[in-house]
Write a protein that holds these residues in place. Structure first.
Motif: not given
Length: 493
Positions: A49-53, A69-77, A84-89, A103-107
């Motif tokens: 699914d979008a998360v595994t890919m 060493g990363l400061g954040g991960v942002w995911m779009a889909s 209602d659960r943060q997918n990028v988490g 961490t941030l989801d964008l949709a």
């Protein structure tokens, strides 16, 4: 300080559904699909699914970079498995990233991929660590629709930051918000509703996008003729070329839209095309990326000398090379829940997930973290209080040890047609990790025409373990897949 792209990665499902098979199945009701029956499209496995890919694309992008060493991960889909659960988490957990990241989801838009990249680039100066932007889609479309023919599944990821490691520096960006509705998916709807194609082309693509590009050129002072690569994702033929001509971009700069080999991967597509460009771009070349959807995002990059020092990765070319031809259209329908299958009484099991148990064990299940004995150095999965080395047996001596990126080989395997799986038979077996440690694992992406062998190289991939249809919950775990099926770059050489 220079801001831009530091690294890139990509992931495509291995199966490539032949469009001719789709058109043949629907010739009785939609003969017009024959005109789209050329080439193939990527087809996600039942456990993708979008998360595994997204996880696999980020793994490819990180390469030799330290995830800590990363400061954040942002995911779009637009096809997130959870509303209602943060997918990028989940992605962050699977990558064993530290807790102190953003961490941030964008949709909700086809340009959420370019929007995420644009916002990350603007925010990079406020972080002392690089950011990761990933976009992934597993799209669903009605059977016999144009979208079923033209779409595909996939993901792309970028590491964004500042400094000498930037391989493509940002020259400028512009975003225009225009509530132009070319298609939509309302609350509770399973599929998109699309409007008339000529209207979308003439009033959408050919008016909104050129205006944004002209504004970017005026803002940056860049000459349209200097563009070496123009990335614009659209399945319709010739549209990108028409836009390029309208604003003065050379015809030869228009990048292949991957329609013949992948299909359009939604909000991930501009990033996927950009990842492909960076594999062949040379220092000094300029890349213009545009994303369309309720407006337009435009980003202008210039490739730097650092591109020659970027460590090798599978990338888009490796993902394309790791293909397996798929002609079973019914398999696609079943995997996308477009065909109700009788899987037998063994499938009639309540799959409720204990959320408290999941939380307590998520380091093991989602990050594949076992243990390593500090007394004798023996790794083991799962971790336990007592070292499994019979010559050691130390108690409470284990430190966390991650197995997800450790090469493995098959110790033993079987194919079971009695147990339930959406893709029978169920392959599983014992895998031995390099350096020590072993586990019983499900296998995935197994070619039915290929023979598995003891000692065969395997790689761990993050996948859906099972799905609870009563509550809509997906449980994830790591599975083993043959190295050939993860699109290693060497396969394409």
């Amino acid at each position: 300080m220079t801001t831009g792209l530091i690294a890139h990665g990509a992931w495509l499902p291995r199966a490539r559904l032949q469009r001719a098979e789709i058109a043949h199945a629907h010739a009785w009701v939609a003969p017009g699909l024959k005109g789209l029956a050329k080439g193939e499209r990527t087809m996600a496995n039942w456990d993708e699914d979008a998360v595994t890919m997204a996880v696999e694309a980020v793994r490819d992008a990180l390469g030799g970079l330290d995830p800590a060493g990363l400061g954040g991960v942002w995911m779009a889909s637009t096809s997130f498995p959870f509303l209602d659960r943060q997918n990028v988490g989940i992605v962050a957990d699977a990558l064993a990233l530290p807790r102190e990241i953003i961490t941030l989801d964008l949709a909700s838009s086809q340009r959420s991929g370019t929007a995420a990249l644009a916002v990350a680039l603007r925010s990079a100066g406020g972080f002392d660590k690089p950011l990761v932007v990933v976009a992934a889609e597993r799209s669903r479309a009605k059977a016999a629709s144009t979208q079923e023919m033209t779409r595909g599944d996939g993901a792309a990821a970028f590491v964004v930051g500042q400094g000498e490691g930037v391989v493509a520096r940002l020259l400028g960006q512009r975003s225009d918000a225009v509530d132009f509705v070319d298609h939509f998916r309302g609350e509770g709807a399973q599929f998109d509703y699309s409007w008339e194609e000529r209207w979308v082309r003439d009033e959408g693509y050919l008016k909104i996008v050129p205006e944004t590009l002209r504004g970017l050129f005026a803002q940056t002072g860049a000459d349209p003729a200097s563009i070496g690569h123009f990335v614009f994702p659209v399945a319709a033929r010739r549209v990108a070329g028409q836009i390029a001509k309208a604003v003065g971009i050379p015809e030869g700069a228009v990048v292949d839209n991957l329609q013949a080999t992948v299909g359009e991967t939604g909000c991930a597509h501009p990033l996927l095309m950009l990842a492909g460009v960076l594999e062949r771009a040379r220092p000094g070349e300029r890349i213009l990326v545009a994303g369309f959807g309720q407006g337009c995002d435009a980003l202008l990059f210039e490739v730097t000398e650092a591109i020659d020092r970027l460590p090798p990765r599978a990338g888009l070319s490796g993902a394309l090379a790791g293909r397996r031809e798929e002609r079973r259209y019914a398999r696609y329908l079943a995997f996308n829940d477009l065909l109700k299958m009788e899987y037998g009484i063994r499938s009639e099991v309540d799959k409720q997930t204990g959320l408290s148990t999941l939380y307590r064990n998520k380091a093991m299940s989602q990050a594949l973290i076992g243990g390593r004995c500090i007394a004798c150095g023996t790794p083991q999965f799962p971790a336990s209080r007592i070292c499994v080395n019979p010559n050691c047996g130390a108690v409470d001596s284990q430190e966390p040890h991650r197995f997800a990126d450790t090469p493995a080989t098959i110790n033993s395997f079987t194919a079971d047609r009695l147990t339930y799986t959406p893709d029978p038979p169920q392959y599983f077996g014992m895998v031995q990790f390099a350096g020590g440690g072993r586990m019983m694992a499900d296998f995935t992406d197994i070619d039915p025409d290929a023979d598995l062998q003891v000692g065969q190289p395997m790689k761990m991939v993050f996948r859906v373990k099972d799905y609870d249809p009563r509550r809509g919950f997906r449980r994830y775990f790591w599975k083993a897949t043959p190295v050939q099926s993860v699109a290693a770059q060497a396969e394409g050489d």
